[in-house]
Design an enzyme around this catalytic site. Sequence first.
Site, PDB file in Angstrom:
ATOM      1  N   GLU A   1      13.573  -7.308   6.910  1.00 22.80           N
ATOM      2  CA  GLU A   1      14.370  -6.452   6.164  1.00 22.80           C
ATOM      3  C   GLU A   1      15.671  -6.293   6.819  1.00 22.80           C
ATOM      4  O   GLU A   1      15.829  -5.912   8.140  1.00 22.80           O
ATOM      5  CB  GLU A   1      13.913  -5.020   5.906  1.00 22.80           C
ATOM      6  CG  GLU A   1      12.446  -5.093   5.049  1.00 22.80           C
ATOM      7  CD  GLU A   1      11.870  -3.533   5.250  1.00 22.80           C
ATOM      8  OE1 GLU A   1      12.642  -2.603   4.914  1.00 22.80           O
ATOM      9  OE2 GLU A   1      10.735  -3.347   5.714  1.00 22.80           O
TER      10      GLU A   1
ATOM     11  N   ARG B   1      13.724  -8.902  -2.244  1.00 25.72           N
ATOM     12  CA  ARG B   1      14.453  -7.762  -2.902  1.00 25.72           C
ATOM     13  C   ARG B   1      15.673  -7.342  -2.449  1.00 25.72           C
ATOM     14  O   ARG B   1      16.037  -7.375  -1.290  1.00 25.72           O
ATOM     15  CB  ARG B   1      13.309  -6.339  -2.455  1.00 25.72           C
ATOM     16  CG  ARG B   1      13.641  -5.161  -3.077  1.00 25.72           C
ATOM     17  CD  ARG B   1      12.984  -3.865  -2.591  1.00 25.72           C
ATOM     18  NE  ARG B   1      13.361  -2.561  -2.997  1.00 25.72           N
ATOM     19  CZ  ARG B   1      13.283  -1.573  -2.424  1.00 25.72           C
ATOM     20  NH1 ARG B   1      12.675  -1.604  -1.284  1.00 25.72           N
ATOM     21  NH2 ARG B   1      13.637  -0.351  -2.736  1.00 25.72           N
TER      22      ARG B   1
ATOM     23  N   TYR C   1      18.895  -4.521  -2.738  1.00 18.42           N
ATOM     24  CA  TYR C   1      19.338  -3.125  -3.034  1.00 18.42           C
ATOM     25  C   TYR C   1      20.300  -2.502  -2.319  1.00 18.42           C
ATOM     26  O   TYR C   1      20.666  -2.945  -1.203  1.00 18.42           O
ATOM     27  CB  TYR C   1      17.894  -2.410  -3.049  1.00 18.42           C
ATOM     28  CG  TYR C   1      16.995  -2.368  -1.509  1.00 18.42           C
ATOM     29  CD1 TYR C   1      16.878  -1.391  -0.846  1.00 18.42           C
ATOM     30  CD2 TYR C   1      16.472  -3.489  -1.393  1.00 18.42           C
ATOM     31  CE1 TYR C   1      16.146  -1.437   0.357  1.00 18.42           C
ATOM     32  CE2 TYR C   1      15.716  -3.722  -0.227  1.00 18.42           C
ATOM     33  CZ  TYR C   1      15.551  -2.569   0.606  1.00 18.42           C
ATOM     34  OH  TYR C   1      14.786  -2.680   1.808  1.00 18.42           O
TER      35      TYR C   1
ATOM     36  N   ASP D   1      20.607   0.789  -0.560  1.00 15.86           N
ATOM     37  CA  ASP D   1      19.887   1.812   0.064  1.00 15.86           C
ATOM     38  C   ASP D   1      20.505   3.010   0.400  1.00 15.86           C
ATOM     39  O   ASP D   1      21.866   3.007   0.268  1.00 15.86           O
ATOM     40  CB  ASP D   1      19.301   1.256   1.465  1.00 15.86           C
ATOM     41  CG  ASP D   1      17.892   1.717   1.935  1.00 15.86           C
ATOM     42  OD1 ASP D   1      17.488   2.678   1.151  1.00 15.86           O
ATOM     43  OD2 ASP D   1      17.477   1.366   2.997  1.00 15.86           O
TER      44      ASP D   1
ATOM     45  N   GLU E   1      21.229  -3.937   1.386  1.00 19.55           N
ATOM     46  CA  GLU E   1      19.837  -4.145   2.040  1.00 19.55           C
ATOM     47  C   GLU E   1      19.155  -5.508   1.237  1.00 19.55           C
ATOM     48  O   GLU E   1      19.122  -5.548   0.086  1.00 19.55           O
ATOM     49  CB  GLU E   1      19.102  -3.331   2.166  1.00 19.55           C
ATOM     50  CG  GLU E   1      17.783  -3.436   3.340  1.00 19.55           C
ATOM     51  CD  GLU E   1      17.090  -2.230   3.522  1.00 19.55           C
ATOM     52  OE1 GLU E   1      16.138  -2.403   4.326  1.00 19.55           O
ATOM     53  OE2 GLU E   1      17.725  -1.060   3.638  1.00 19.55           O
TER      54      GLU E   1
ATOM     55  N   THR F   1      13.178 -10.128   2.675  1.00 17.47           N
ATOM     56  CA  THR F   1      12.657 -11.303   2.287  1.00 17.47           C
ATOM     57  C   THR F   1      11.482 -11.337   1.337  1.00 17.47           C
ATOM     58  O   THR F   1      10.807 -10.259   1.863  1.00 17.47           O
ATOM     59  CB  THR F   1      12.491 -12.068   3.641  1.00 17.47           C
ATOM     60  OG1 THR F   1      11.536 -11.743   4.478  1.00 17.47           O
ATOM     61  CG2 THR F   1      13.643 -12.211   4.506  1.00 17.47           C
TER      62      THR F   1
ATOM     63  N   TRP G   1       6.537  -4.842  -5.354  1.00 16.27           N
ATOM     64  CA  TRP G   1       5.937  -5.854  -4.342  1.00 16.27           C
ATOM     65  C   TRP G   1       4.487  -6.119  -4.809  1.00 16.27           C
ATOM     66  O   TRP G   1       4.016  -7.098  -4.590  1.00 16.27           O
ATOM     67  CB  TRP G   1       5.819  -5.163  -2.697  1.00 16.27           C
ATOM     68  CG  TRP G   1       7.100  -4.988  -2.220  1.00 16.27           C
ATOM     69  CD1 TRP G   1       7.728  -3.875  -1.968  1.00 16.27           C
ATOM     70  CD2 TRP G   1       7.979  -6.072  -1.734  1.00 16.27           C
ATOM     71  NE1 TRP G   1       8.878  -4.244  -1.111  1.00 16.27           N
ATOM     72  CE2 TRP G   1       9.106  -5.739  -1.028  1.00 16.27           C
ATOM     73  CE3 TRP G   1       7.709  -7.622  -1.865  1.00 16.27           C
ATOM     74  CZ2 TRP G   1      10.061  -6.459  -0.590  1.00 16.27           C
ATOM     75  CZ3 TRP G   1       8.874  -8.357  -1.166  1.00 16.27           C
ATOM     76  CH2 TRP G   1       9.909  -7.728  -0.561  1.00 16.27           C
TER      77      TRP G   1
END
EC number: 6.3.1.19
Length: 476
Positions: A15, A61, A63, A65, A71, A74, A429
């Site tokens: 991330e 993902r 997004y 944050d 952010e 993977t 997820w």
Amino acid sequence: MSGSRPTARRIIGIETEYGITCASGTAGPPPMDADQAARALFDPIIQRGRSSNVFTRSGGRLYLDVGSHPEYATAECDRLEDLLAQDRAGDLIMADLADQANARLEDRGVTGRIHLLKNNLDAEGNGFGCHENYLVRRSGSFWQDAQTLVPHLVTRQILVGAGHIAPDARGRARYCFSQRADQTWEALSAATTRARPMINTRDEPHADAERYRRMHIIVGDSSIAQGSTLLKAGAMDLLLDYLESGGDLSDLALAEPMRAIREVSSDLRAAVALELADGRTITPVDLQHEHLERVTAHVQAELDPTDLQRQVLDLWGRGLEAVRSGRYEAVAAELDWAAKLQLLTRYTQRTGARLDDPRVARLALAYHDVTSGEGLRPRLERAGLLRRYIDQEACRAAVTRPPATTRARLRGAAVARAEDLRLDLSVDWVSLRLDDGVCRPVSLTDPFRAVDERVDALLAAMDDRGLDPGAGMRPA
């Protein structure tokens, strides 16, 4: 990973929190603050009826944050090749969003450009994290293994730190190994922002909780060089396998890890004497060498010569020798701190500038700029000054192509189909849900499973729904 794989198959993900700024095209103040720039970046996603928290065709993902920083996480990877491609795909996705946002700003007559920085600190000292996730089997040894890994996390910065200009005790600028070291306050904690530990112990596996836990490491620097990403993730994968196979590193426990992590970062010779819990002392290089020797004995005889794991061991050893000898140029094409140090040293020698010169600070920041046409990385890679382990074509393909051997393949296929058909799909997820009031949600608790007849049925149902212009996608 390619070739024979003596170590256990493992899910790994990264991330990255990106810094964002909108630089003025004139001498005046920036036309946007970070919050406004971040919202401008995500505006087309939100305008399409989606939130600022979405899953992509890559299975990852994307997004906005807390704190208004973009952010990217993977997709789940079980091959280092995929991890490197997915990590770079996140940079490319962010760069594409910045290109679109800057074009809109230009159309509006705004004299400013949005820049995205894969960096861990801004000028005000705000921190941006790079978090690593390693799936481990749920067992009673989790806490022991986490504690055992602390010395590695303290000392690995001499290899995989991003490099940082910071003031010393007298306020003079100095070059350090890590941007993140001074931002860490505890070894293990379930808190992330208040305590900012090396390992976040919150029990959130994003998988079958009876079988798995997640080793969530939040102390690392963000990497520009693929070699740093390879060594960071590959070494941790090998160490976890060593521990899970009965290996022992407990004799290398540090007496004061929080003091040690700061001392290590500030000593480019890596010669500081670290006190172990048993009273002995050891240098960061020697401690890392102990880790390398034990891991090598565990796996090397079975490694395929073409396997990236073997390249991890090779780079690990060469990196330690470069630090020990002071011949940093030996790894300047592979490890971030050495690449950036070489870049800054050549500039200061040519211009006579000191490390505290604003021009040097701008050059250091340009190293981390992932905005198209703005950062130094593409030029350094084309010139052979930064090594590519995975070529740009494969990284660009990973923007829309998930790893083929993990759960991400299923998620990516569903997201792509929903986007193409403009259907409303809720995603997280571990689950997929077509919001038609008919199809049952699909729970994907096995991250190693890349084929699932339930997802095949979901895709067929989506095809039956056809085009629905009023629908969108949102996270579950």
